[in-house]
Motif scaffolding. Structure first.
Motif, PDB file in Angstrom:
ATOM      1  N   GLU A 135       1.208  -1.754  -6.377  1.00 23.60           N
ATOM      2  CA  GLU A 135       0.560  -0.865  -5.359  1.00 23.60           C
ATOM      3  C   GLU A 135      -0.711  -1.649  -5.560  1.00 23.60           C
TER       4      GLU A 135
ATOM      5  N   VAL B 280      10.084   4.957  -1.846  1.00 23.24           N
ATOM      6  CA  VAL B 280       9.072   5.255  -2.695  1.00 23.24           C
ATOM      7  C   VAL B 280       8.913   4.181  -3.721  1.00 23.24           C
ATOM      8  N   ILE B 281       7.964   4.386  -4.547  1.00 19.15           N
ATOM      9  CA  ILE B 281       7.832   3.374  -5.633  1.00 19.15           C
ATOM     10  C   ILE B 281       8.394   4.085  -7.007  1.00 19.15           C
TER      11      ILE B 281
ATOM     12  N   VAL C 196       5.849   4.132   0.261  1.00 18.21           N
ATOM     13  CA  VAL C 196       5.028   2.671   0.741  1.00 18.21           C
ATOM     14  C   VAL C 196       4.924   3.049   2.104  1.00 18.21           C
TER      15      VAL C 196
ATOM     16  N   GLU D 122       0.928  -1.247  -0.154  1.00 20.97           N
ATOM     17  CA  GLU D 122      -0.032   0.072  -0.056  1.00 20.97           C
ATOM     18  C   GLU D 122       0.777   1.112  -0.008  1.00 20.97           C
ATOM     19  N   ALA D 123       0.488   2.405  -0.470  1.00 25.47           N
ATOM     20  CA  ALA D 123       1.329   3.330  -0.756  1.00 25.47           C
ATOM     21  C   ALA D 123       0.343   4.732  -0.669  1.00 25.47           C
ATOM     22  N   VAL D 124       0.769   5.671  -0.369  1.00 23.69           N
ATOM     23  CA  VAL D 124       0.053   7.192  -0.112  1.00 23.69           C
ATOM     24  C   VAL D 124       0.958   8.081  -1.129  1.00 23.69           C
ATOM     25  N   THR D 125       0.353   9.017  -1.696  1.00 20.24           N
ATOM     26  CA  THR D 125       0.951  10.169  -2.152  1.00 20.24           C
ATOM     27  C   THR D 125       1.545  11.205  -1.480  1.00 20.24           C
TER      28      THR D 125
ATOM     29  N   GLU E  34       5.116  11.804  -5.135  1.00 15.41           N
ATOM     30  CA  GLU E  34       5.821  10.513  -5.253  1.00 15.41           C
ATOM     31  C   GLU E  34       4.906   9.608  -4.222  1.00 15.41           C
ATOM     32  N   LYS E  35       5.157   8.523  -4.520  1.00 16.87           N
ATOM     33  CA  LYS E  35       4.087   7.261  -3.862  1.00 16.87           C
ATOM     34  C   LYS E  35       5.103   6.784  -2.791  1.00 16.87           C
TER      35      LYS E  35
END
Length: 461
Positions: free
Chosen positions: A460, A411-412, A445, A92-95, A442-443
Motif C-alpha cells: 500500500e 483485499v490486502i 485495493v 492504493e487501498a481504502v478501508t 479490510e483494506k
C-alpha cells in the motif's frame, strides 16, 4: 625462292602451330576435324568448372560461418547469473466500512408550467386599452388589467335592459295596487251581501205572516242576488289580477336575467390576470378588432413551476417497494446556469399514468416550493434533480475501479491479494454499493490492475 621452300622448315612449322593447318590443307578436308573436336571439349570442361565453382562457393561460406559461430560460442566469457527477485506492486487501498447508506440519485429533467391558461376574448369589439404587462415575456400580477374592449355598446345594452326591468316592475306595482283595491272592494261586497242575506231572512217570515208585502221580499232577494253577482265578479277580477302579477313577475325575472347578462358582458370587456403570471403568445393590442373567443395571450403561473423527470423501472420499483408511494417525497433541484448553481427545494406531487416507451421509465412531477428564489425559474429550463434513494443496509461503499467483472473485489491480506465475492446492489454517484464477503476494516485495493489474482504481492502506498 618461295617455291623452293620445303615443308618442315621453321616457317612452315611456325605456320602450322599458329593456325593448326598447313596453308596447303583444304578447309573442307577431314584433316581439320580432330582439332575442332578438341576445342568443343575444352569449352564444355570450362563451363562445368564454372558451375561447380558457383555451387561449392556458397557451401564453403556457410561452413566457414558455422565454424566461426561455434568458435565464438565456445570462446564466449561466462556471465554471472542474477538471483530472481519477487515483484511487489504498489497499490492504493481504502478501508472497508460496512454500514447503511442512502445514496442520492442525480437525474435530469426540465421545468414545466404547473398551471397555464390561454386568455381569449369573451366579447367582440375594438381593443381600447392594453395593460403594460401584455407583451411577450411580460409579467402581470393577479388582478392586473390585460386589455379593455370598447364599452359603449355594452353600456347602452345594459341601460336598455335595466330600463325594461324598471318598466316591468312599475307595471307589477300597478297590478299589485289594483289587486289591493279589488281585494278591499271584495271585502266590502261580501259584508254587504251578508247584511242583505240577513235582511232577506228576516223578511221571509214576515211575508208569510202578511206583515211585509211579497214585493218587498222579492226586492230584497234581488238585492242579495245582485250583491252576490258583484262579489263573484270581483273575486274573478282579483284572480285575474293575481295571474297578471305572476306573469309580470316572470317578465321581470326574464328582463332581470337579460340585464344581468348585459352587466356581465360589460364586465367582460375588461380582461384581468387571474394569478401572478408570465405572459406569452400575445395576440391582441390596442386598435385591433377582436371576435368572441379570439386569443389574447397565454398566461403561465409564475408561482406554480414543476420539474418533470424520469425514474427507471428499477428505481421506481425500488422506491415503491420500500416506501409505498412517491408523493410527498422531498427532492432538490439544481439549475446549472452560473458558477454557483441556484438550488430549489421541491416536493413530488404526482406520477405519470403510464410508463414512457422511449425512456423505459416513469415520469414524475415535483412542484418547486418557491420558484422565485434564489432567482426566478421559468418553464423550459434543463435542471438536475437530486432524489434521495432508499436506504441500503450492511453495504460497503467502493469506487468502481475496485470491482472486477461486477462480482470480485481484492483485499490486502499479509501483503498479498485475496479475492472477495461481492454483489453490486446500488450506486452513489460514481461509487458502488456492494454487499458480500468483504469484512469491516479490510483494506480493499482500488488501483486498477491489469492482471489481478490471488497471491499477487502488493504494498500500500
Amino acid at each position: 625462292m618461295d617455291q623452293l621452300r620445303q615443308p618442315g622448315t621453321d616457317d612452315e612449322a611456325g605456320h602450322e602451330t599458329s593456325f593448326g593447318l598447313s596453308p596447303a590443307t583444304p578447309r573442307g578436308s577431314d584433316a581439320g576435324r580432330p582439332a575442332a573436336a578438341e576445342r568443343s571439349w575444352s569449352h564444355v570442361l570450362s563451363a562445368s568448372g564454372r558451375l561447380l565453382l558457383q555451387i561449392l562457393l556458397p557451401l564453403l561460406v556457410l561452413a566457414a560461418s558455422a565454424l566461426a559461430y561455434r568458435w565464438l560460442v565456445a570462446t564466449r566469457p561466462d556471465v554471472p547469473k542474477q538471483p530472481l527477485r519477487t515483484v511487489v506492486l504498489p497499490v492504493e487501498a481504502v478501508t472497508a466500512r460496512v454500514a447503511s447508506h442512502r445514496p442520492v440519485l442525480v437525474l435530469y429533467g426540465n421545468s414545466v408550467a404547473g398551471r397555464q391558461i390561454e386568455i381569449r376574448a369573451l366579447v367582440a369589439g375594438r381593443v381600447a386599452e392594453a395593460g403594460s404587462g401584455l407583451r411577450a415575456g411580460g409579467e402581470v400580477a393577479a388582478g392586473d388589467t390585460l386589455l379593455v374592449i370598447d364599452r359603449f355598446d355594452y353600456e347602452t345594452a345594459l341601460k336598455e335592459a335595466e330600463a325594461q326591468v324598471a318598466e316591468a316592475r312599475a307595471k307589477l306595482a300597478e297590478h299589485e295596487a289594483q289587486l289591493a283595491l279589488d281585494a278591499g272592494n271584495l271585502g266590502f261586497l261580501k259584508e254587504q251581501l251578508r247584511i242583505a242575506e240577513i235582511d232577506l231572512r228576516r223578511a221571509e217570515p214576515l211575508s208569510r205572516q202578511g206583515t211585509v208585502a211579497q214585493r218587498t221580499v222579492d226586492d230584497r232577494r234581488l238585492v242579495v242576488s245582485q250583491r252576490r253577482q258583484a262579489a263573484t265578479q270581483l273575486e274573478n277580477n282579483v284572480a285575474l289580477v293575481n295571474a297578471r302579477i305572476a306573469q309580470q313577475k316572470a317578465t321581470i325575472a326574464r328582463l332581470a336575467s337579460a340585464a344581468a347578462r348585459a352587466r356581465q358582458r360589460l364586465a367582460e370587456t375588461r380582461l384581468t390576470a387571474p394569478f401572478n403570471a408570465y405572459v406569452a403568445d400575445v395576440g391582441a393590442q390596442v386598435g385591433r378588432m377582436l371576435g368572441v373567443n379570439d386569443r389574447v395571450a397565454t398566461l403561465i403561473d409564475r408561482d406554480w413551476i414543476e420539474v418533470r423527470f424520469t425514474l427507471t423501472d428499477q428505481q421506481f420499483g425500488r422506491m415503491i417497494a420500500t416506501d409505498g408511494r412517491l408523493e410527498g417525497r422531498k427532492v432538490s433541484v439544481r439549475w446549472n446556469v452560473a458558477r454557483a448553481a441556484p438550488r430549489y427545494e421541491a416536493t413530488i406531487e404526482r406520477v405519470g399514468a403510464r410508463v414512457t416507451a422511449d425512456s423505459g421509465g416513469v415520469e414524475v412531477f415535483a412542484r418547486i416550493d418557491d420558484p422565485l428564489r434564489p432567482i426566478p425559474l421559468r418553464p423550459g429550463a434543463f435542471v438536475e434533480v437530486l432524489v434521495p434513494d432508499v436506504t441500503f443496509e450492511s453495504v460497503v461503499r467502493l469506487p468502481a475501479s475496485a470491482v472486477y467483472d461486477r462480482r470480485v473485489a481484492y483485499v490486502i491480506a499479509d501483503g498479498k491479494l485475496a479475492p472477495r465475492a461481492v454483489e453490486i446492489v446500488g450506486s452513489d454517484g460514481d461509487m458502488l454499493l456492494v454487499r458480500g464477503a468483504v469484512a469491516d476494516g479490510e483494506k480493499v485495493v482500488i488501483t486498477r490492475l491489469s492482471t489481478p489474482g490471488a497471491g499477487v504481492r502488493v504494498r500500500e502506498r
